[in-house]
Write an enzyme that holds these catalytic residues in place. Structure first.
Site, PDB file in Angstrom:
ATOM      1  N   HIS A 106      43.442  24.067  16.032  1.00 40.26           N
ATOM      2  CA  HIS A 106      44.023  23.551  14.800  1.00 40.26           C
ATOM      3  C   HIS A 106      44.228  22.047  15.004  1.00 40.26           C
ATOM      4  O   HIS A 106      44.812  21.633  16.017  1.00 40.26           O
ATOM      5  CB  HIS A 106      45.386  24.185  14.529  1.00 40.26           C
ATOM      6  CG  HIS A 106      45.337  25.582  13.998  1.00 40.26           C
ATOM      7  ND1 HIS A 106      44.697  26.599  14.643  1.00 40.26           N
ATOM      8  CD2 HIS A 106      45.866  26.123  12.861  1.00 40.26           C
ATOM      9  CE1 HIS A 106      44.824  27.704  13.928  1.00 40.26           C
ATOM     10  NE2 HIS A 106      45.521  27.451  12.841  1.00 40.26           N
TER      11      HIS A 106
ATOM     12  N   GLU B   1      45.918  19.421  10.306  1.00 40.27           N
ATOM     13  CA  GLU B   1      46.514  20.214   9.219  1.00 40.27           C
ATOM     14  C   GLU B   1      47.649  19.382   8.636  1.00 40.27           C
ATOM     15  O   GLU B   1      47.664  19.079   7.448  1.00 40.27           O
ATOM     16  CB  GLU B   1      47.027  21.561   9.745  1.00 40.27           C
ATOM     17  CG  GLU B   1      47.700  22.429   8.691  1.00 40.27           C
ATOM     18  CD  GLU B   1      48.267  23.736   9.255  1.00 40.27           C
ATOM     19  OE1 GLU B   1      48.403  23.857  10.494  1.00 40.27           O
ATOM     20  OE2 GLU B   1      48.585  24.635   8.437  1.00 40.27           O
TER      21      GLU B   1
ATOM     22  N   HIS C 217      38.949  31.793  10.352  1.00 38.16           N
ATOM     23  CA  HIS C 217      40.310  31.271  10.548  1.00 38.16           C
ATOM     24  C   HIS C 217      41.296  32.224   9.891  1.00 38.16           C
ATOM     25  O   HIS C 217      41.629  32.093   8.708  1.00 38.16           O
ATOM     26  CB  HIS C 217      40.409  29.855   9.949  1.00 38.16           C
ATOM     27  CG  HIS C 217      41.716  29.181  10.188  1.00 38.16           C
ATOM     28  ND1 HIS C 217      41.863  27.800  10.097  1.00 38.16           N
ATOM     29  CD2 HIS C 217      42.940  29.658  10.507  1.00 38.16           C
ATOM     30  CE1 HIS C 217      43.121  27.482  10.342  1.00 38.16           C
ATOM     31  NE2 HIS C 217      43.803  28.607  10.580  1.00 38.16           N
TER      32      HIS C 217
ATOM     33  N   ASP D 281      43.705  32.042   6.722  1.00 40.98           N
ATOM     34  CA  ASP D 281      44.814  31.620   7.598  1.00 40.98           C
ATOM     35  C   ASP D 281      45.817  32.765   7.811  1.00 40.98           C
ATOM     36  O   ASP D 281      45.708  33.492   8.799  1.00 40.98           O
ATOM     37  CB  ASP D 281      45.496  30.369   7.030  1.00 40.98           C
ATOM     38  CG  ASP D 281      46.151  29.505   8.099  1.00 40.98           C
ATOM     39  OD1 ASP D 281      45.997  29.815   9.283  1.00 40.98           O
ATOM     40  OD2 ASP D 281      46.817  28.508   7.739  1.00 40.98           O
ATOM     41  N   ASP D 282      46.803  32.901   6.914  1.00 41.31           N
ATOM     42  CA  ASP D 282      47.845  33.934   7.042  1.00 41.31           C
ATOM     43  C   ASP D 282      47.996  34.623   5.690  1.00 41.31           C
ATOM     44  O   ASP D 282      48.972  34.380   4.963  1.00 41.31           O
ATOM     45  CB  ASP D 282      49.166  33.278   7.471  1.00 41.31           C
ATOM     46  CG  ASP D 282      49.029  32.562   8.795  1.00 41.31           C
ATOM     47  OD1 ASP D 282      49.000  33.247   9.836  1.00 41.31           O
ATOM     48  OD2 ASP D 282      48.915  31.324   8.788  1.00 41.31           O
TER      49      ASP D 282
ATOM     50  N   HIS E 220      44.858  34.485  11.281  1.00 36.36           N
ATOM     51  CA  HIS E 220      45.774  34.883  12.361  1.00 36.36           C
ATOM     52  C   HIS E 220      46.157  36.333  12.106  1.00 36.36           C
ATOM     53  O   HIS E 220      46.703  36.636  11.033  1.00 36.36           O
ATOM     54  CB  HIS E 220      47.029  34.015  12.354  1.00 36.36           C
ATOM     55  CG  HIS E 220      46.750  32.551  12.500  1.00 36.36           C
ATOM     56  ND1 HIS E 220      46.891  31.880  13.688  1.00 36.36           N
ATOM     57  CD2 HIS E 220      46.311  31.630  11.593  1.00 36.36           C
ATOM     58  CE1 HIS E 220      46.557  30.605  13.517  1.00 36.36           C
ATOM     59  NE2 HIS E 220      46.203  30.429  12.247  1.00 36.36           N
TER      60      HIS E 220
HETATM   61  N1  ADE Z   1      49.923  29.880  13.102  1.00 40.59           N
HETATM   62  C1  ADE Z   1      49.691  30.670  12.057  1.00 40.59           C
HETATM   63  N2  ADE Z   1      49.283  29.950  11.004  1.00 40.59           N
HETATM   64  C2  ADE Z   1      49.246  28.657  11.406  1.00 40.59           C
HETATM   65  C3  ADE Z   1      48.889  27.445  10.789  1.00 40.59           C
HETATM   66  N3  ADE Z   1      48.498  27.378   9.512  1.00 40.59           N
HETATM   67  N4  ADE Z   1      48.978  26.315  11.512  1.00 40.59           N
HETATM   68  C4  ADE Z   1      49.396  26.350  12.775  1.00 40.59           C
HETATM   69  N5  ADE Z   1      49.730  27.461  13.406  1.00 40.59           N
HETATM   70  C5  ADE Z   1      49.651  28.627  12.733  1.00 40.59           C
HETATM   71 ZN    ZN Z   2      45.788  28.713  11.168  1.00 42.38          ZN
END
Ligand code: ADE
Ligand code: ZN
Length: 335
Positions: A196, A199, A16, A277-278, A18
Site C-alpha cells: 500500500h 493512499e 486488492h 479493499d474492505d 483484505h
Molecule cells: N487494511 C485494510 N484496509 C486497508 C487500507 N485501505 N489501507 C491500509 N491498510 C488497510
Molecule cells: Zn487495502
C-alpha cells in the site's frame, strides 16, 4: 446490455481485497455468538451505522476490533468461502487476497489456524466453482519493522501457502523503506511483493516502495498525481495500481467519486485496476466498485474492457493462464 451485466461477464482478477475486510456484520454476530466474544454493538444495524469514517485511521480502529470474532480454523474457512462465493458471482476468475497475520497472532491465534482455514476454503472453491485464488501476507506498518521480520520467520515454514507479501495499515509516518529487511527475506524465498502506498501518504512512499522494497504492484497509489514525473514513470514501467474507488470515497480520500483520478490515470496509460479493499466496510464488492466508478466517470465499454484486461495482466497468474483469461475476455468484449 446494461453496464452491470457487461462487467459481470468480463473475466476479472481482484488484486486488492483484505479478507478481514470482507467480514459482514451478520457473520460478525454469528461468529461472536459461536465463540463467546462480546461485541460493542447490539445489532447488525448498529454496526452498519458505526461505519462512518473520516480517514484511514478511523476505519482501522473499528476494523481491528471486528477481527476479534475470528478464532477457529472453521471461522477463517467460513470467512474465505463467503468471499470467494461472492467474488465468483461478480465474475472474478482470480483473487489475490490479503490477510494480516499480526492481527491474529497478537490474540494468541497461531499461523496454522488461519492459514489452514484460508487454504482449505481456497481449495474447495477451486474445486466447486473453478475460481483461482492466492494469499498475500501483509505486514502491519504501524507495528515496528522488527515485528515484521519476526512475523516473516513465523510464516516461513508455511511459505508454500503464500504467493506474496504486502504492507498495510496506518500509512502516514510509517514509510515503506522501514520494512526492507522483511521484504528482502520474503522475496529471497520466492514470494511476490506489493505494498500500500500513496493512499494517504506522499508520492515519495510510492517511489520508495518500488525502489527500496522492489514491489511489483502499488496498492492504491492515488497520490501519484502529486508528482507528474512519477505518473510518467508508472506508465512507462507498466507498474499496476490496484485502486479501490468506494474505499477512497468512504475514507474521504476523494470527496466525490466524480473527483476520482482513476479515469485520468487510465487515459495516461497507467495500468489501473478496480478492486474492493474492505467490501463489508465500504459498501461494495468488486462489481459494485466497477459499476460505481463507471457511472461517476462515464467510462466507455472500451475503458471497462481495459480495466478488466489490466487486472488479468497485473495478476501473479502464470502467463498461460493469463492468455486463456484474456482470450475469454476478448470474446465477451465483442459479444
Ligand atoms: N487494511 C485494510 N484496509 C486497508 C487500507 N485501505 N489501507 C491500509 N491498510 C488497510
Ligand atoms: Zn487495502
Amino acid at each position: 446490455m446494461e453496464n452491470e451485466t457487461f462487467i459481470r461477464r468480463l473475466p476479472k482478477a481482484e488484486l486488492h481485497v483484505h479478507i478481514e475486510g470482507t467480514l459482514e456484520p451478520e457473520m460478525m454476530f454469528d461468529l461472536a455468538a459461536r465463540n463467546g466474544v462480546e461485541l460493542p454493538f447490539d445489532s447488525v444495524e448498529e454496526v452498519r451505522a458505526a461505519y462512518e469514517f473520516s480517514n484511514l485511521q478511523s476505519f482501522l480502529d473499528i476494523y481491528y476490533q471486528g477481527a476479534a470474532v475470528l478464532v477457529t480454523e472453521q471461522d477463517f474457512y467460513d470467512l474465505m468461502m463467503a468471499y470467494l462465493v461472492r467474488a465468483h458471482d461478480d465474475g472474478v476468475v482470480r483473487a489475490e487476497i490479503f490477510f494480516d497475520p499480526q492481527t491474529h497472532t497478537e490474540r494468541g491465534i497461531e499461523f496454522p489456524v488461519f492459514l489452514d482455514g484460508f487454504t482449505r476454503a481456497i481449495c474447495d472453491a477451486r474445486e466447486s466453482m473453478g475460481i483461482s485464488a492466492g494469499l498475500i501476507m501483509c505486514f502491519l506498518r504501524h507495528l515496528p519493522p522488527e515485528d515484521a521480520v519476526a512475523t516473516w520467520y513465523e510464516a516461513k515454514p508455511y511459505a508454500d501457502q503464500l504467493i506474496g507479501v504486502g504492507l498495510d495499515s496506518s500509512e502516514v509516518g510509517n514509510p515503506p523503506e522501514w520494512f526492507a529487511e522483511a521484504f528482502t527475506m520474503a522475496q529471497d524465498a520466492g514470494l511476490h511483493a506489493v505494498a500500500h502506498a500513496g493512499e494517504e501518504g506522499p508520492p515519495g512512499y510510492i517511489a520508495n516502495a518500488l525502489d527500496v522494497l522492489g514491489v511489483q504492484r502499488i496498492d492504491h497509489g492515488v497520490r501519484c498525481e502529486d508528482d507528474p514525473s512519477l505518473v510518467e514513470r508508472l506508465a512507462d514501467e507498466g507498474v499496476p495500481l490496484t485502486m479501490c474507488p468506494l474505499s477512497n470515497l468512504k475514507l474521504q480520500v476523494f470527496e466525490r467519486l466524480e473527483d476520482h483520478n482513476l479515469g485520468r490515470l487510465l487515459e495516461r496509460g497507467v495500468v489501473v485496476t478496480v478492486n474492493s479493499d474492505d467490501p463489508a466496510y465500504f459498501g461494495g464488492y468488486v462489481l459494485d466498485n466497477f459499476v460505481a466508478i463507471a457511472g461517476a466517470l462515464d467510462l466507455s465499454r472500451d475503458d471497462l474492457v481495459q480495466l478488466a484486461r489490466n487486472s488479468i495482466t497485473a495478476s501473479f497468474l502464470l502467463e498461460e493462464d493469463k492468455d486463456r483469461f484474456l482470450e475469454e475476455l476478448d470474446a465477451v468484449a465483442v459479444s
